[in-house]
Structure formats: structure tokens, C-alpha cells
Design a protein around this motif. Structure first.
Motif, PDB file in Angstrom:
ATOM      1  N   ALA A 194       0.845  -1.196   0.000  1.00  0.00           N
ATOM      2  CA  ALA A 194       0.000   0.000   0.000  1.00  0.00           C
ATOM      3  C   ALA A 194       0.879   1.243   0.000  1.00  0.00           C
ATOM      4  O   ALA A 194       1.802   1.359   0.813  1.00  0.00           O
ATOM      5  CB  ALA A 194      -0.919  -0.004   1.212  1.00  0.00           C
ATOM      6  N   VAL A 234       0.610   5.272   0.443  1.00  0.00           N
ATOM      7  CA  VAL A 234      -0.323   6.277   0.956  1.00  0.00           C
ATOM      8  C   VAL A 234       0.377   7.636   0.951  1.00  0.00           C
ATOM      9  O   VAL A 234       1.361   7.849   1.676  1.00  0.00           O
ATOM     10  CB  VAL A 234      -0.788   5.941   2.390  1.00  0.00           C
ATOM     11  N   LEU A 264      -7.032   4.698   3.339  1.00  0.00           N
ATOM     12  CA  LEU A 264      -6.330   3.425   3.590  1.00  0.00           C
ATOM     13  C   LEU A 264      -7.057   2.603   4.647  1.00  0.00           C
ATOM     14  O   LEU A 264      -7.330   1.408   4.431  1.00  0.00           O
ATOM     15  CB  LEU A 264      -4.905   3.707   4.063  1.00  0.00           C
ATOM     16  N   LEU A 292      -8.746  -1.036   4.115  1.00  0.00           N
ATOM     17  CA  LEU A 292      -8.285  -2.186   4.891  1.00  0.00           C
ATOM     18  C   LEU A 292      -9.461  -2.906   5.545  1.00  0.00           C
ATOM     19  O   LEU A 292      -9.569  -4.138   5.505  1.00  0.00           O
ATOM     20  CB  LEU A 292      -7.290  -1.740   5.963  1.00  0.00           C
ATOM     21  N   VAL A 297      -2.962  -6.470   2.901  1.00  0.00           N
ATOM     22  CA  VAL A 297      -1.684  -5.944   2.412  1.00  0.00           C
ATOM     23  C   VAL A 297      -0.536  -6.508   3.236  1.00  0.00           C
ATOM     24  O   VAL A 297      -0.714  -6.900   4.389  1.00  0.00           O
ATOM     25  CB  VAL A 297      -1.635  -4.395   2.458  1.00  0.00           C
ATOM     26  N   ILE A 317       2.964  -1.309   4.227  1.00  0.00           N
ATOM     27  CA  ILE A 317       2.410   0.024   3.995  1.00  0.00           C
ATOM     28  C   ILE A 317       3.546   1.032   3.942  1.00  0.00           C
ATOM     29  O   ILE A 317       4.372   1.111   4.856  1.00  0.00           O
ATOM     30  CB  ILE A 317       1.424   0.428   5.107  1.00  0.00           C
ATOM     31  N   MET A 338       3.906   4.963   3.926  1.00  0.00           N
ATOM     32  CA  MET A 338       2.976   6.034   4.266  1.00  0.00           C
ATOM     33  C   MET A 338       3.707   7.354   4.495  1.00  0.00           C
ATOM     34  O   MET A 338       4.720   7.416   5.197  1.00  0.00           O
ATOM     35  CB  MET A 338       2.175   5.654   5.513  1.00  0.00           C
ATOM     36  N   VAL A 343       4.837  -0.893   8.732  1.00  0.00           N
ATOM     37  CA  VAL A 343       4.621   0.440   8.169  1.00  0.00           C
ATOM     38  C   VAL A 343       5.965   1.151   8.081  1.00  0.00           C
ATOM     39  O   VAL A 343       6.685   1.267   9.074  1.00  0.00           O
ATOM     40  CB  VAL A 343       3.651   1.270   9.034  1.00  0.00           C
TER      41      VAL A 343
END
Length: 387
Positions: free
Chosen positions: A4, A6, A37, A41, A54, A57, A59, A86
Motif C-alpha cells: 500500500a 499512501v 487506507l 483495509l 496488504v 504500507i 505512508m 509500516v
């Protein structure tokens, strides 16, 4: 694999996407805000039955409405998504903000303008850590399933209550772990006699449970073939020594009380092998401690065993228990320090035994709900009632 991306700046998304494609990553989610997001999710997880949609991420830190730090906190609060790695991608060089993002749940960060080599290296490290964590989670789930099966097997070998006109045998059992070290059993020998045993294996967990299962597998044959307490304990000691010779690094042992009840002759024969003393209550008489016998089973090749016999005329109640009951039992405030806990238990049981014919009622009367919930050892109580 899904990654992902973002960012509220579409140019940044396009740049990161090209870098990822050049490294062989092909499946992406693109969101222009943290709220988008989180919403996606949730939708995808619900649609797939809870499956995490996912694997990673990337971000941005600074976004309108909800920044990357707040998004990390919300992800950490959701059990479904808290293990998604993340990586913060930001142009903000504030070390305090970066530290705050890591504390909020991000595992790493990359500074803008993005360096291709650095980004791919950090992604690979993050994914490797995630794969390892996923493997451990799957393995733990498999182990939990196997432990639950073992617990069901262990529970299935415990004897069912006996209820006859002249004899009742039942038990209450509160294991402190999924797999426990306590075991009770009783077997009918003939029309008038039953052999009853309660034992407490050293330790807890898988190893103690397996040894308990080994002893349980030979218990019925041992009791019905050898019958007399001194011979039953001797034979169980032989089995334990046989097991210990095969596992020289660890020597297992257990304490036990075994008694032979003859309802026709109205006698109790017993051996206490290093176990807390059981108590025999006969109407109109003082409690009798069942504390004579031998050392624990499995300590030595040969045992010096003393069998004791008690003849009764009036109805009797026999209470056998493991030391977990003593450990969980609160002591009266006015008790003398040198007073044995077993003596305190005998006194309390004498006042309760005529009121409660159910072992679970005895345990819940002796112990508070908090004591049962916070127990550090298995608690087992066997109640024998003979007329």
C-alpha cells in the motif's frame, strides 16, 4: 504480495510505484489519505473473512485530516492489522517527529527525495521480518491446536464418577495450564472393591502431561492385577524407573495416594507416596490423616512401603487433594505460624464435609473465586463416600 502506498501527493505515489516495479513488485494499493487506507483495509478484511489484505504500507508523514503518526496508532489498535509493517516516507527531518512515528508503530522510515536503493533495501528487511513473524504466528497456532487436542485426550482418560448405593467417588479438577500434571483414576476390581489413586506429577506442560499419559496407560492393568496398595505403588515405581532410565538427563517422579476400598469388609487400605495427607472422616470420630506409606514414586529403584488399614463401621468421607489446594487456600488471621496447612484444611473440611457431598462445592467453599482464577498450580480434590 500487496504493498500500500499512501500519500496525498500523486506525483510521490507515481515515483514510488515506478521504483517498486523496477525491483519486481507488481501489486499495489494507492490511497491519497490515511482515512482512505483504513477504510479500504477494513472493507477488504471483512470481505475476505478477516484475511489481512496488504503485506506492507509505505505512508507519508504529513497528510491532511489524519497524519501518518495517527494512522499508525489506529493500525496498532486493530488486532487484524497491527502486524502489518509500516515504513514512513517523509520529507520532514524532525527527529522528534520520526521518533514519535516509530513509537506509534512504524518500523522504519525513508527520507524524501526517495533513494531507490535505500527504499528497496528497507522494504526487503521489513518484508523479511513480516514473513518471520507470520511463520511464528502460524506455528504458534498449530502448537495451540495440538495442545488443545492433547488437553482433550488428557481429560478423556480421567475416571467418570461412580455412584452406587454403598459408594460414591467423584472429583473436582482445576488445571492451571492447558496440560496439567495431576491425574486421578479409580477402577473396579470386583463387586465389593475399588482401587482409587490421585497423583501429582512433577512440573507442568507437555513433558509432565506425556508422563501422566504413560502412567495412565498402565494404571487400570496395574490396579486390577496387583490390587493391594503396596504392590500397586511398587509396580508404578517400576514403570517410572523404566522411563527414567530411557531419559537419563531428566528424572521424573510423582507423589500419590492410592487406596483400596472394600465395601463388604468395610476397610480402607492405603499407601501415601510422599503426597499431602488425605483425610478420612467417620461419623462421631476425629479425622484420620492418611499420611503413612513411602517416598515419592520414581525416586529410587527400591521403595520401603508401609501399608495402613482402617476399618469403619459408620458412613465415611475421604478427601484426597493435591498441594495446589493448600497453596491457594487462605490462612486464618489468628493461625499460629507453626501450624501445618494440612491441619488447617482438615479442620475446615470437618465442618464442611457433612454439608457438601460434591467435590466442586467443597473447592469453591474453601477457595475464593480470585484464588481459583489466579492459581499457580493444578488444584484437584477427590471425594470418596462409603456407607
Amino acid at each position: 504480495m500487496n504493498i500500500a502506498i499512501v500519500d496525498d501527493n500523486q506525483v510521490n505515489i507515481i515515483v514510488i510505484e515506478k521504483i517498486l516495479k523496477s525491483a519486481g513488485y507488481e501489486s499495489f494499493w494507492k490511497a491519497s489519505s490515511a482515512g482512505e487506507l483504513l477504510e479500504r483495509l477494513d472493507e477488504q478484511a471483512n470481505a475476505s473473512g478477516g484475511k489481512v489484505p496488504v503485506d506492507l504500507i509505505l505512508m507519508d508523514m504529513m497528510m491532511p485530516e489524519m497524519d501518518g503518526i495517527q494512522a499508525c496508532r489506529l493500525i496498532q489498535l486493530d488486532e487484524r492489522f497491527k502486524d502489518i509493517p509500516v515504513i514512513i516516507v517523509t520529507a520532514l527531518g524532525d527527529s522528534n517527529k520520526l521518533a514519535e512515528a516509530l513509537e506509534a508503530g512504524a518500523i522504519d522510515y525513508v527520507m524524501k527525495p526517495v533513494n531507490k536503493v535505500e527504499l528497496i533495501a528497507r522494504i526487503r528487511v521489513a518484508l523479511r521480518l513480516k514473513y518471520e513473524k507470520d511463520w511464528h504466528k502460524e506455528n504458534e497456532a498449530k502448537i495451540r491446536g495440538e495442545l488443545e487436542l492433547a488437553r482433550q485426550v488428557q481429560t478423556s482418560v480421567l475416571s467418570l464418577p461412580v455412584s452406587r448405593e454403598d459408594l460414591d467417588i467423584s472429583a473436582a479438577y482445576y488445571p492451571s495450564f492447558e496440560l496439567a500434571g495431576d491425574l486421578y483414576a479409580w477402577h473396579r476390581i470386583d463387586e465389593d472393591r475399588y482401587g482409587v489413586i490421585l497423583l501429582d506429577m512433577m512440573g507442568h506442560g507437555i513433558s509432565s502431561s506425556l508422563v501422566c499419559m504413560f502412567i495412565s496407560s498402565v494404571m487400570q492393568d496395574t490396579i486390577t492385577r496387583f490390587v493391594a496398595p503396596e504392590f500397586v505403588i511398587t509396580e508404578l515405581n517400576r514403570y517410572m524407573n523404566q522411563l527414567n532410565r530411557q531419559r537419563a538427563a531428566v528424572s521424573y517422579y510423582f507423589t500419590a495416594v492410592y487406596l483400596l476400598i472394600d465395601t463388604k469388609r468395610k476397610t480402607i487400605e492405603y499407601v501415601n507416596a510422599g503426597h499431602p495427607p488425605g483425610f478420612l472422616f467417620e461419623e462421631g470420630k476425629a479425622p484420620v490423616a492418611l499420611d503413612q506409606g513411602s517416598c515419592a514414586v520414581g525416586f529410587f529403584d527400591q521403595m520401603d512401603i508401609v501399608k495402613s488399614t482402617y476399618a469403619y463401621e459408620k458412613p465415611i468421607r475421604i478427601v484426597l487433594y493435591t498441594d495446589g489446594l493448600l497453596e491457594a487456600m487462605p490462612l486464618p488471621e489468628d493461625v499460629q505460624e507453626e501450624t501445618p496447612e494440612s491441619d488447617i484444611l482438615a479442620e475446615r473440611l470437618q465442618g464442611l464435609i457433612s454439608k457438601h457431598g460434591d467435590p466442586a462445592q467443597l473447592v469453591t467453599t474453601l477457595l475464593s473465586k480470585e484464588a481459583l482464577e489466579s492459581q499457580s498450580d493444578d488444584i484437584c480434590l477427590v471425594l470418596v463416600q462409603a456407607e
